[in-house]
Design a protein around this motif. Structure first.
Motif, PDB file in Angstrom:
ATOM      1  N   LEU A 122       0.846  -1.188   0.000  1.00  0.00           N
ATOM      2  CA  LEU A 122       0.000   0.000   0.000  1.00  0.00           C
ATOM      3  C   LEU A 122       0.882   1.239   0.000  1.00  0.00           C
ATOM      4  CD1 LEU A 122      -2.697   1.530   0.281  1.00  0.00           C
ATOM      5  CD2 LEU A 122      -2.576   1.129   2.752  1.00  0.00           C
ATOM      6  N   ARG A 123       0.639   2.119  -0.960  1.00  0.00           N
ATOM      7  CA  ARG A 123       1.388   3.374  -1.031  1.00  0.00           C
ATOM      8  C   ARG A 123       0.478   4.499  -0.566  1.00  0.00           C
ATOM      9  NH1 ARG A 123       5.403   3.759  -6.052  1.00  0.00           N
ATOM     10  NH2 ARG A 123       6.808   4.072  -4.293  1.00  0.00           N
ATOM     11  N   ILE A 124       0.986   5.279   0.371  1.00  0.00           N
ATOM     12  CA  ILE A 124       0.218   6.416   0.866  1.00  0.00           C
ATOM     13  C   ILE A 124       0.933   7.681   0.417  1.00  0.00           C
ATOM     14  CG2 ILE A 124      -0.694   7.573   2.908  1.00  0.00           C
ATOM     15  CD1 ILE A 124      -0.243   4.643   4.216  1.00  0.00           C
ATOM     16  N   MET A 125       0.269   8.405  -0.461  1.00  0.00           N
ATOM     17  CA  MET A 125       0.855   9.638  -1.001  1.00  0.00           C
ATOM     18  C   MET A 125       0.288  10.826  -0.252  1.00  0.00           C
ATOM     19  SD  MET A 125       0.538   8.852  -5.060  1.00  0.00           S
ATOM     20  CE  MET A 125      -1.061   8.055  -4.996  1.00  0.00           C
ATOM     21  N   GLU A 126       1.117  11.839  -0.078  1.00  0.00           N
ATOM     22  CA  GLU A 126       0.697  13.016   0.676  1.00  0.00           C
ATOM     23  C   GLU A 126       1.093  14.318  -0.022  1.00  0.00           C
ATOM     24  OE1 GLU A 126       3.127  14.965   3.297  1.00  0.00           O
ATOM     25  OE2 GLU A 126       1.674  15.263   4.902  1.00  0.00           O
ATOM     26  N   THR A 127       0.115  15.198  -0.189  1.00  0.00           N
ATOM     27  CA  THR A 127       0.442  16.599  -0.434  1.00  0.00           C
ATOM     28  C   THR A 127       0.138  17.339   0.860  1.00  0.00           C
ATOM     29  OG1 THR A 127      -1.792  17.047  -1.243  1.00  0.00           O
ATOM     30  CG2 THR A 127      -0.109  16.543  -2.902  1.00  0.00           C
ATOM     31  N   THR A 128       0.840  18.432   1.093  1.00  0.00           N
ATOM     32  CA  THR A 128       0.560  19.220   2.296  1.00  0.00           C
ATOM     33  C   THR A 128       0.889  20.678   2.038  1.00  0.00           C
ATOM     34  OG1 THR A 128       0.890  19.388   4.694  1.00  0.00           O
ATOM     35  CG2 THR A 128       2.842  18.846   3.373  1.00  0.00           C
ATOM     36  N   ASP A 129       0.197  21.545   2.728  1.00  0.00           N
ATOM     37  CA  ASP A 129       0.477  22.982   2.626  1.00  0.00           C
ATOM     38  C   ASP A 129       0.495  23.460   1.177  1.00  0.00           C
ATOM     39  OD1 ASP A 129       1.313  23.878   5.594  1.00  0.00           O
ATOM     40  OD2 ASP A 129       1.968  21.827   5.244  1.00  0.00           O
ATOM     41  N   LEU A 130      -0.510  23.047   0.429  1.00  0.00           N
ATOM     42  CA  LEU A 130      -0.600  23.474  -0.976  1.00  0.00           C
ATOM     43  C   LEU A 130      -0.814  24.984  -1.093  1.00  0.00           C
ATOM     44  CD1 LEU A 130      -2.837  20.655  -2.507  1.00  0.00           C
ATOM     45  CD2 LEU A 130      -0.420  21.066  -3.019  1.00  0.00           C
ATOM     46  N   HIS A 131      -1.531  25.554  -0.157  1.00  0.00           N
ATOM     47  CA  HIS A 131      -1.777  27.004  -0.154  1.00  0.00           C
ATOM     48  C   HIS A 131      -2.249  27.513  -1.523  1.00  0.00           C
ATOM     49  CE1 HIS A 131      -0.530  27.885   3.961  1.00  0.00           C
ATOM     50  NE2 HIS A 131       0.386  26.958   3.816  1.00  0.00           N
ATOM     51  N   VAL A 132      -3.195  26.781  -2.097  1.00  0.00           N
ATOM     52  CA  VAL A 132      -3.879  27.176  -3.342  1.00  0.00           C
ATOM     53  C   VAL A 132      -2.963  27.154  -4.575  1.00  0.00           C
ATOM     54  CG1 VAL A 132      -5.807  28.640  -4.150  1.00  0.00           C
ATOM     55  CG2 VAL A 132      -4.981  28.933  -1.809  1.00  0.00           C
ATOM     56  N   HIS A 133      -1.796  26.534  -4.452  1.00  0.00           N
ATOM     57  CA  HIS A 133      -0.895  26.473  -5.603  1.00  0.00           C
ATOM     58  C   HIS A 133      -1.275  25.288  -6.488  1.00  0.00           C
ATOM     59  CE1 HIS A 133       1.396  29.134  -2.975  1.00  0.00           C
ATOM     60  NE2 HIS A 133       2.002  29.556  -4.061  1.00  0.00           N
ATOM     61  N   VAL A 134      -1.938  25.594  -7.569  1.00  0.00           N
ATOM     62  CA  VAL A 134      -2.308  24.572  -8.549  1.00  0.00           C
ATOM     63  C   VAL A 134      -1.437  24.729  -9.793  1.00  0.00           C
ATOM     64  CG1 VAL A 134      -4.147  23.634  -9.987  1.00  0.00           C
ATOM     65  CG2 VAL A 134      -4.690  24.504  -7.691  1.00  0.00           C
ATOM     66  N   PHE A 135      -1.425  25.929 -10.333  1.00  0.00           N
ATOM     67  CA  PHE A 135      -0.556  26.218 -11.483  1.00  0.00           C
ATOM     68  C   PHE A 135       0.885  26.423 -11.011  1.00  0.00           C
ATOM     69  CE2 PHE A 135      -2.679  27.318 -15.584  1.00  0.00           C
ATOM     70  CZ  PHE A 135      -3.950  26.863 -15.245  1.00  0.00           C
ATOM     71  N   PRO A 136       1.848  26.042 -11.819  1.00  0.00           N
ATOM     72  CA  PRO A 136       3.240  26.388 -11.498  1.00  0.00           C
ATOM     73  C   PRO A 136       3.483  27.865 -11.822  1.00  0.00           C
ATOM     74  CG  PRO A 136       3.178  25.124 -13.525  1.00  0.00           C
ATOM     75  CD  PRO A 136       1.757  25.213 -13.038  1.00  0.00           C
ATOM     76  N   TYR A 137       2.953  28.732 -10.978  1.00  0.00           N
ATOM     77  CA  TYR A 137       2.933  30.159 -11.275  1.00  0.00           C
ATOM     78  C   TYR A 137       3.095  30.961  -9.993  1.00  0.00           C
ATOM     79  CZ  TYR A 137       1.912  34.140 -14.238  1.00  0.00           C
ATOM     80  OH  TYR A 137       2.031  35.296 -14.972  1.00  0.00           O
ATOM     81  N   ASP A 138       3.915  31.982 -10.053  1.00  0.00           N
ATOM     82  CA  ASP A 138       4.080  32.916  -8.944  1.00  0.00           C
ATOM     83  C   ASP A 138       3.255  34.155  -9.270  1.00  0.00           C
ATOM     84  OD1 ASP A 138       4.877  34.922  -7.202  1.00  0.00           O
ATOM     85  OD2 ASP A 138       6.995  34.350  -7.225  1.00  0.00           O
ATOM     86  N   TYR A 139       2.100  34.285  -8.623  1.00  0.00           N
ATOM     87  CA  TYR A 139       1.193  35.385  -8.964  1.00  0.00           C
ATOM     88  C   TYR A 139       1.721  36.746  -8.511  1.00  0.00           C
ATOM     89  CZ  TYR A 139      -2.200  31.709  -9.993  1.00  0.00           C
ATOM     90  OH  TYR A 139      -2.834  30.614 -10.515  1.00  0.00           O
ATOM     91  N   TYR A 140       2.549  36.752  -7.483  1.00  0.00           N
ATOM     92  CA  TYR A 140       3.124  38.035  -7.048  1.00  0.00           C
ATOM     93  C   TYR A 140       4.114  38.552  -8.095  1.00  0.00           C
ATOM     94  CZ  TYR A 140       1.157  37.634  -2.367  1.00  0.00           C
ATOM     95  OH  TYR A 140       0.312  37.549  -1.309  1.00  0.00           O
ATOM     96  N   ALA A 141       4.975  37.633  -8.549  1.00  0.00           N
ATOM     97  CA  ALA A 141       5.954  38.040  -9.565  1.00  0.00           C
ATOM     98  C   ALA A 141       5.301  38.086 -10.947  1.00  0.00           C
ATOM     99  CB  ALA A 141       7.123  37.066  -9.567  1.00  0.00           C
ATOM    100  N   ASP A 142       4.104  37.487 -11.058  1.00  0.00           N
ATOM    101  CA  ASP A 142       3.381  37.395 -12.326  1.00  0.00           C
ATOM    102  C   ASP A 142       4.224  36.693 -13.389  1.00  0.00           C
ATOM    103  OD1 ASP A 142       1.328  37.618 -14.109  1.00  0.00           O
ATOM    104  OD2 ASP A 142       1.315  39.813 -14.227  1.00  0.00           O
ATOM    105  N   LYS A 143       4.768  35.533 -12.989  1.00  0.00           N
ATOM    106  CA  LYS A 143       5.504  34.717 -13.962  1.00  0.00           C
ATOM    107  C   LYS A 143       5.521  33.246 -13.543  1.00  0.00           C
ATOM    108  CE  LYS A 143      10.077  35.669 -12.067  1.00  0.00           C
ATOM    109  NZ  LYS A 143      11.169  36.637 -12.022  1.00  0.00           N
ATOM    110  N   PRO A 144       5.756  32.346 -14.521  1.00  0.00           N
ATOM    111  CA  PRO A 144       5.762  30.920 -14.202  1.00  0.00           C
ATOM    112  C   PRO A 144       6.858  30.568 -13.194  1.00  0.00           C
ATOM    113  CG  PRO A 144       5.675  31.256 -16.570  1.00  0.00           C
ATOM    114  CD  PRO A 144       5.954  32.600 -15.956  1.00  0.00           C
ATOM    115  N   ARG A 145       6.593  29.525 -12.419  1.00  0.00           N
ATOM    116  CA  ARG A 145       7.569  29.111 -11.411  1.00  0.00           C
ATOM    117  C   ARG A 145       7.542  27.587 -11.292  1.00  0.00           C
ATOM    118  NH1 ARG A 145       7.946  31.707  -5.395  1.00  0.00           N
ATOM    119  NH2 ARG A 145       9.570  30.353  -4.623  1.00  0.00           N
ATOM    120  N   ASP A 146       8.675  26.966 -11.555  1.00  0.00           N
ATOM    121  CA  ASP A 146       8.733  25.500 -11.632  1.00  0.00           C
ATOM    122  C   ASP A 146       8.753  24.796 -10.284  1.00  0.00           C
ATOM    123  OD1 ASP A 146       8.659  25.189 -14.394  1.00  0.00           O
ATOM    124  OD2 ASP A 146      10.817  25.534 -14.600  1.00  0.00           O
TER     125      ASP A 146
END
Ligand code: MN
Ligand code: MG
Length: 653
Positions: free
Chosen positions: A35-59
């Protein structure tokens, strides 16, 4: 029944590419299952690889990227499940856009929930930031989730013991699943999940929570519920601990309780978070109860998947069936990054985005881009940092004002309520090695969210420290080390020491003071005490009277400074009285959104002490000329060109 009933044969029979099975899946015996248990945590609404403050993509960020790991892992294993460990609703401008602009009406979907539905989660717990926009917003957001969301230690009504509480949402869930063993046979398994959040939410989100809910201690709550879950037939119990990895000893109400939580009898594995770190990793080397090499906490397999989608936490369990029971016979833990930092500090993405996840929130992404680019408030003074190192300055003042506003709220109801609160802030963009364009410069008028990153460059979090008057003075002495010592009566001396970074030039608001440049600095640029008797800080006043060196003060600051960054007296990590969950940037955004119009006028609470017949030169951006006439508390005039495109100014002291 669930995605984790897909059998190994199903994958081996798939015609397309060859997918290597994880060794646990490949080697599982007839009576064993992987059994594999995968975890995401503290996503903080980050869906797109994008920095909205800098207004540019972020990998380095984005659930759409983490989802690629999920897809692969599902293919590599016979049985898997995906859990989110909380802090999904708040923490980037997409979250603020939904909360402050679009809103959550009945039936509205929150984009992070939409994206999580697209990835396919088995469950989630709540993080502390889920409460930031209030309970109504939270409940409407959760209503759209295709997966159960749980939290055991927040209650609408407290009973005589945790299990008697009327909890805000389900405290735990027991997933009735089928698991495929090494022979390809399926068996029922009951996986119990129970969620926890730091009880500090009652303080951090007092304005939303007080009178509405109560929060209990994490470990006490676990001890009450786990036996109940066992009685209900759980084969496995996994704690979803939105709490960091801290002290091994349990203390009542502790924030970072994952170690004593892991020690609770009956808990088989722990997913952690809140710290925005990675487990297993060297970040947790040497901590009591923590074994980084084996990926365990108190002997239980554990993982923490970074933050903002940076990593996928992963626990692999080899389960063995004896009679009707499953037990863990071997395990491993890891955290898979979505990007890597190269030697030259550039970033390489390690996975592509999943297009269906991007598509699911494309419209909200576009709306967020429009939101960060348009005005959310107004400033009635220009916000620039051209003179931040020579005079009290509006770009520092706004940070200071917002921090003060926030820490005042956080001190309410604590033992520190009533102590005077000061606020320390430094200019981050102030030329220097960043060049003549490297300044904050937001014109009077509209302020957009993307301007806030210009006001606050770093993702620091808010802190408060308790210091003495003497420490306030020495804090300022440390700051004043940015200036060269000048000779009274001499013209055109060089003012700034180029080896002293501007982010260590803290201005403290709430006191008034002068800096006597004729005196040597008490500290060298690294913060080492070099002239114990030196006094550059003069006329230091609080409330119109000379500062009492024995009086106590709260200083609002950030985690870098409070934790010893820059080696400031009174800020060596031992004076912290409040650790905020909020970034200083979020504090500024909230302040602007709440106030509508801000008045970041510098109040000239600090100036240079007069030295008649003495002048100094300093270099700043050429655009400074537009503002030179407005600078308060200092006599400043253009003095030609500096090197490398800088403009030179003269100050008569
Ligand atoms: Mn978080
Ligand atoms: Mg000021």
């Amino acid at each position: 029944m669930s995605q984790f009933t897909l059998s190994r044969r199903h994958f081996l029979g798939a015609s397309a590419g060859f997918i290597a099975l994880h060794p646990f899946s490949a080697n599982a015996a007839t009576n064993q299952a992987h059994l594999r248990i995968m975890e995401t945590t503290d996503l903080h609404v980050h869906v797109f690889p994008y920095d909205y403050y800098a207004d540019k993509p972020r990998d380095t960020v984005g659930l759409a990227r983490t989802a690629s790991h999920v897809k692969l892992i599902r293919a590599e294993a016979t049985n898997s499940m995906l859990i989110d460990n909380g802090d999904f609703l708040q923490g980037n401008p997409m979250g603020d856009y939904i909360a402050y602009e679009r809103g959550m009406k009945d039936g509205d979907m929150h984009p992070v929930i939409t994206a999580m539905n697209a990835v396919g989660f088995d469950a989630s717990t709540l993080g502390n930031h889920e409460f930031n926009y209030g309970l109504d917003f939270l409940m409407k957001s959760l209503a759209g989730a295709d997966f159960p969301v749980i939290c055991a230690n927040v209650a609408l009504e407290e009973g005589g013991s945790p299990t008697k509480d009327k909890t805000l949402i389900k405290p735990y869930v027991i997933l009735d699943r089928e698991i495929t063993d090494g022979a390809g046979e399926t068996h029922p398994i009951k996986v119990g999940l129970i969620g926890f959040v730091p009880p500090q939410v009652m303080n951090w989100d007092r304005r939303h929570l007080e009178g509405n809910v109560v929060a209990r201690d994490i470990v006490d709550t676990a001890k009450a519920y786990v036996p109940v879950m066992k009685e209900q037939g759980c084969d496995l119990i996994i704690a979803l601990s939105h709490s960091g990895i801290g002290d091994a000893d349990h203390s009542d109400g502790m924030e970072n309780a994952s170690v004593p939580l892991a020690a609770v009898d009956g808990i088989d594995a722990v997913l952690t978070g809140h710290h925005h770190r990675v487990f297993p990793s060297s970040a947790y080397d040497g901590m009591a109860g923590v074994d980084v090499a084996s990926g365990t906490i108190m002997g239980k397999p554990a993982a923490m998947g970074g933050f903002w989608g940076s990593h996928l936490g992963l626990i692999d369990l080899m389960l063995e069936r004896s009679g009707n029971e499953w037990k863990i016979v071997s395990h491993s833990s890891e955290a898979r990054p979505i990007s890597k930092r190269n030697d030259d500090r550039s970033i390489t993405a390690l996975v592509e985005s999943q297009q269906d996840v991007l598509d699911s929130v494309q419209a909200d992404h576009d709306a967020t881009l429009a939101y960060v680019r348009r005005a959310v408030g107004k400033t009635d003074a220009p916000l620039h940092s051209y003179f931040a190192l020579v005079a009290d300055d509006p770009s520092v003042q706004i940070v200071s004002i917002a921090q003060l506003w926030y820490i005042e709220q956080m001190m309410k109801g604590t033992e520190y309520e009533g102590l005077p609160i000061l606020s320390a802030a430094a200019p981050f963009k102030a030329g220097g090695r960043g060049g003549p364009e490297y300044f904050t410069d937001v014109a009077k008028g509209d302020v957009a969210i993307k301007n806030v990153s210009d006001l606050y460059l770093y993702p620091n979090t808010a802190r408060a420290v308790k210091v003495t008057g003497q420490q306030v003075k020495d804090w300022l002495e440390r700051s004043a080390g940015i200036f060269n010592q000048v000779e009274a009566g001499k013209a055109d001396q060089v003012l700034l020491n180029p080896d002293f970074p501007s982010y260590n030039f803290d201005v403290i608001d709430g006191v008034t003071y002068q800096i006597d440049l004729s005196q040597p600095s008490k500290f060298d640029p690294k913060g080492t005490l070099t002239n114990a008797d030196a006094n550059r800080i003069v006329d230091l006043m609080f409330d119109g009277k000379p500062l009492d060196m024995n009086a106590e003060f709260i200083i609002a600051t950030n985690n870098y400074r409070a934790g010893g960054g820059g080696k400031f007296p009174g800020a060596m990590g031992d004076t912290v009285v409040f650790e905020g969950p909020d970034t200083n940037r979020d504090v500024i955004v909230r302040y602007i959104v709440e106030k509508g119009t801000i008045s970041p006028r510098a109040d000239a609470n600090w100036t240079f002490a007069p030295l008649p017949g003495t002048s100094v030169l300093f270099d700043t951006g050429p655009k400074a000329a537009d503002y030179a006439a407005d600078v308060q508390g200092v006599s400043i005039a253009p003095a030609g060109e500096g090197p490398d495109g800088f403009a030179r100014f003269r100050i008569d002291l």
